[in-house]
Design an enzyme around this catalytic site. Structure first.
Site, short mmCIF file in Angstrom:
data_model
loop_
_atom_site.label_atom_id
_atom_site.label_comp_id
_atom_site.label_asym_id
_atom_site.label_seq_id
_atom_site.Cartn_x
_atom_site.Cartn_y
_atom_site.Cartn_z
N TYR A 32 0.85 -1.20 0.00
CA TYR A 32 0.00 0.00 0.00
C TYR A 32 0.89 1.24 0.00
CZ TYR A 32 -3.82 3.17 1.12
OH TYR A 32 -4.75 4.17 1.06
N PHE B 92 -9.16 19.65 -24.51
CA PHE B 92 -9.51 18.24 -24.66
C PHE B 92 -10.81 18.04 -23.88
CE2 PHE B 92 -9.51 13.72 -23.57
CZ PHE B 92 -9.58 13.24 -24.87
N THR B 93 -11.64 17.07 -24.29
CA THR B 93 -12.99 16.93 -23.72
C THR B 93 -13.00 16.88 -22.19
OG1 THR B 93 -12.77 14.55 -24.07
CG2 THR B 93 -14.00 15.77 -25.74
N ASP C 71 0.32 19.36 -20.97
CA ASP C 71 -0.31 18.05 -21.08
C ASP C 71 0.59 17.21 -21.97
OD1 ASP C 71 -1.76 15.80 -21.98
OD2 ASP C 71 -3.68 16.82 -21.71
N LYS D 220 -1.52 6.65 -22.88
CA LYS D 220 -0.95 7.01 -24.18
C LYS D 220 0.58 6.98 -24.12
CE LYS D 220 -4.77 9.95 -25.55
NZ LYS D 220 -5.14 9.75 -26.95
N ARG E 208 -15.29 12.89 -33.69
CA ARG E 208 -14.75 14.05 -32.98
C ARG E 208 -15.34 15.29 -33.66
NH1 ARG E 208 -12.16 12.48 -28.09
NH2 ARG E 208 -14.39 12.46 -27.92
N PHE F 255 -21.14 11.99 -25.82
CA PHE F 255 -20.60 11.11 -26.87
C PHE F 255 -20.26 9.73 -26.35
CE2 PHE F 255 -16.18 11.37 -25.50
CZ PHE F 255 -16.13 12.57 -24.82
N1 F0G Z 1 -5.19 14.74 -22.30
C1 F0G Z 1 -5.17 14.38 -23.58
C2 F0G Z 1 -4.44 15.22 -24.56
C3 F0G Z 1 -5.81 13.20 -23.99
O1 F0G Z 1 -5.77 12.86 -25.27
C4 F0G Z 1 -6.49 12.42 -23.04
C5 F0G Z 1 -7.20 11.21 -23.43
C6 F0G Z 1 -6.51 12.84 -21.71
C7 F0G Z 1 -5.85 14.01 -21.38
C8 F0G Z 1 -7.24 12.07 -20.66
O2 F0G Z 1 -6.53 10.92 -20.35
O3 F0G Z 1 -8.07 9.03 -20.96
O4 F0G Z 1 -6.11 8.69 -19.42
O5 F0G Z 1 -8.10 9.95 -18.67
N2 F0G Z 1 -7.47 10.87 -24.62
C9 F0G Z 1 -8.12 9.65 -25.04
C10 F0G Z 1 -8.40 9.68 -26.53
C11 F0G Z 1 -9.33 9.30 -24.25
O6 F0G Z 1 -9.03 8.74 -27.02
O7 F0G Z 1 -7.98 10.59 -27.23
P1 F0G Z 1 -7.26 9.57 -19.83
#
Ligand code: F0G
Length: 486
Positions: free
Chosen positions: A84, A136-137, A227, A270, A393, A459
């Site tokens: 832990y 980003f979303t 990021d 990623k 997208r 989405f």
């Molecule tokens: N920042 C960027 C630039 C991303 O592309 C993503 C995720 C995140 C943050 C969030 O990271 O998914 O680990 O919580 N992108 C994925 C995509 C979901 O399909 O482009 P996460």
């Protein structure tokens, strides 16, 4: 060896992205007949997120958590230290993260959006603004939940579909200065730069742009946040496209990039081809602001919601981000697809970027109004005719305004992700072939309308249906052209 590109010159003169790895573990795929794919799409509410992978041939939804892992990553998972607190796995990952990103404090989180939650809670106050190259979303949702407002300050031509501009992910410096003049530095929570800017087609920013943004941040005593989820690919593009770096080592480019940021966060799903994520900073004051939130939301400081196996693989994966052949594999396959489609007249974002091949759905389906979601319709149509799962997208990934009207997206894209070292060149050729066929039959495709629309991040879970009987017509034309073939 430095500067090792996957693109090999063939006798014919053509540059072919030959795989710099061999396949040792494989997963069987299923290519279902088109009638079954149509039924699967109906079952999924015309939302590719809701498909079951047993019905998917090439899964190009995302690179998130789907990059292939290396033999070294898999074997590292066996030495994981379950604890832990104080796990040796964490300290090994911490050392790798310090080495690759050049920052002292390493905060582990379970994925990228968990980092966004903590950074937003720690540094954004009600009424703040956050200038950035593009949102980003999940980033935007977290910032808004904490009372912030996202300001996108890309160059006027950054959203041009067809372009020869090398760094469409750059922040426009004049616009950034104007933000500080308009709001005052007290209202600017921080400036955010997203490497290989996801939603505008995986487009990179230049090192010079980072330097210029840093100078503006210094002048205004404001924090700069990076990021780094797709930092490896951005570093590769800097090496390819920015003269000063053509002979530089990727590891030095990464260190210089991170050096300009006060805080770096990333999705390990990623960057290191694993799961998980992290936040890094050199400043003790920032670390302390985030530390307790981390324990509250993620878990103890030495696991952050991740399994120790993933942490071990992350350590190896972070170091592999410095290997040219690892980080350029996806961009070189994307370039192959983009160049071939572009040559055939299919509207795709150029120049080829990171993450995926981005098809311009508004150019593809000129007859489908944006209110009928051309990018969603194109994603559904491509799945039906090929079993290839891409991601919408566009406006479906957007939100409604306070009057309930769709905020139409700047661009309507079908993203076909190329997770690292997952697909072969013949599979890539299949993608190109089916997209070309669909383009030649584009008049058959119609729009979509909502059946069930969730209020937030719609989405992911929303369900739609086709307007009219265009899917039947598409299947009939496919059968006429391909006969019994899958
Ligand atoms: N920042 C960027 C630039 C991303 O592309 C993503 C995720 C995140 C943050 C969030 O990271 O998914 O680990 O919580 N992108 C994925 C995509 C979901 O399909 O482009 P996460």
């Amino acid at each position: 060896m430095t500067n090792q590109s996957n693109a090999i010159k063939f006798y014919s003169g053509e540059q072919i992205p030959v795989e710099q790895h061999k396949v040792r573990i494989v997963q069987k795929l299923f290519l279902r007949p088109i009638e079954e794919r149509k039924a699967a799409m109906e079952g999924a509410g015309f939302n590719t997120f809701l498909l079951n992978t047993k019905d998917v041939f090439l899964d190009m939804l995302t690179d998130s958590g789907t990059n292939a892992m290396s033999d070294n990553q898999i074997s590292s998972m066996l030495q994981a230290d379950d604890a832990y607190a104080g796990s040796q796995s964490f300290y090994r990952m911490e050392e790798a993260a310090r080495e690759v990103f050049g920052k002292h404090y390493v905060l582990p989180v379970h994925q990228g959006r968990a980092a966004e939650n903590i950074v937003s809670q720690a540094f954004i106050k009600q009424g703040d603004v956050i200038p950035m190259n593009y949102h980003f979303t999940t980033t935007k949702e977290h910032m808004e939940l904490n009372g912030g407002k996202v300001l996108e300050i890309y160059a006027d031509d950054a959203l041009d579909i067809k372009s020869s501009k090398k760094f469409k992910g750059n922040i426009d410096i004049a616009k950034l200065n104007a933000v500080f003049e308009k709001y005052g530095k007290e209202k600017v929570a921080f400036v955010r730069m997203e490497a290989s800017t996801n939603l505008i087609g995986g487009q990179p920013f230049s090192m010079q742009n980072m330097r210029d943004v840093r100078a503006v941040c210094d002048k205004n005593d404001t924090m700069m946040v990076l990021d780094a989820s797709l930092i490896g690919e951005n570093a590769w593009f800097i090496k390819q496209r920015e003269d000063e770096f053509k002979n530089a080592e990727i590891k030095d480019i990464l260190l210089e990039m991170c050096g300009y940021a006060d805080l770096v966060y990333f999705s390990s799903r990623k960057v290191s081809s694993t799961r998980g994520g992290g936040i890094l900073t050199d400043k003790n004051e920032y670390y302390l602001k985030m530390r307790d939130l981390l324990v509250l939301y993620e878990g103890f400081l030495t696991y952050g919601g991740m399994s120790v196996r993933e942490i071990e693989a992350m350590a190896v994966g972070l170091r592999e981000t410095c290997d040219d052949t690892v980080i350029n594999q996806s961009p070189s396959f994307i370039k192959y697809a983009v160049d071939n489609l572009d040559e055939a007249g299919v509207p795709v974002i150029t120049p080829a970027g990171a993450l995926g091949c981005h098809v311009d759905a508004m150019g593809f389906l000129k007859h489908v109004p944006q209110e009928q979601y051309p990018a969603g319709a194109l994603a559904a149509a491509l799945y039906i005719v090929s079993g290839i799962r891409g991601m919408e997208r566009g406006t479906i990934s957007s939100v409604r305004d306070e009057n309930g009207k769709d905020i139409l997206a700047d661009v309507e894209l079908l993203r076909l992700a190329f997770p690292r070292r997952v697909f072969t060149l013949s599979q890539t050729m299949y993608v190109i072939d089916r997209v070309k066929w669909l383009y030649d039959n584009r008049e058959l495709i119609g729009g979509l309308q909502w059946v069930e629309e969730p209020p937030m991040l719609r989405f992911f879970m929303g369900r739609l249906e086709p307007i009219g009987d265009w899917t039947e017509k598409l299947v009939a034309k496919f059968r006429a052209d391909f006969g019994d073939s899958l």
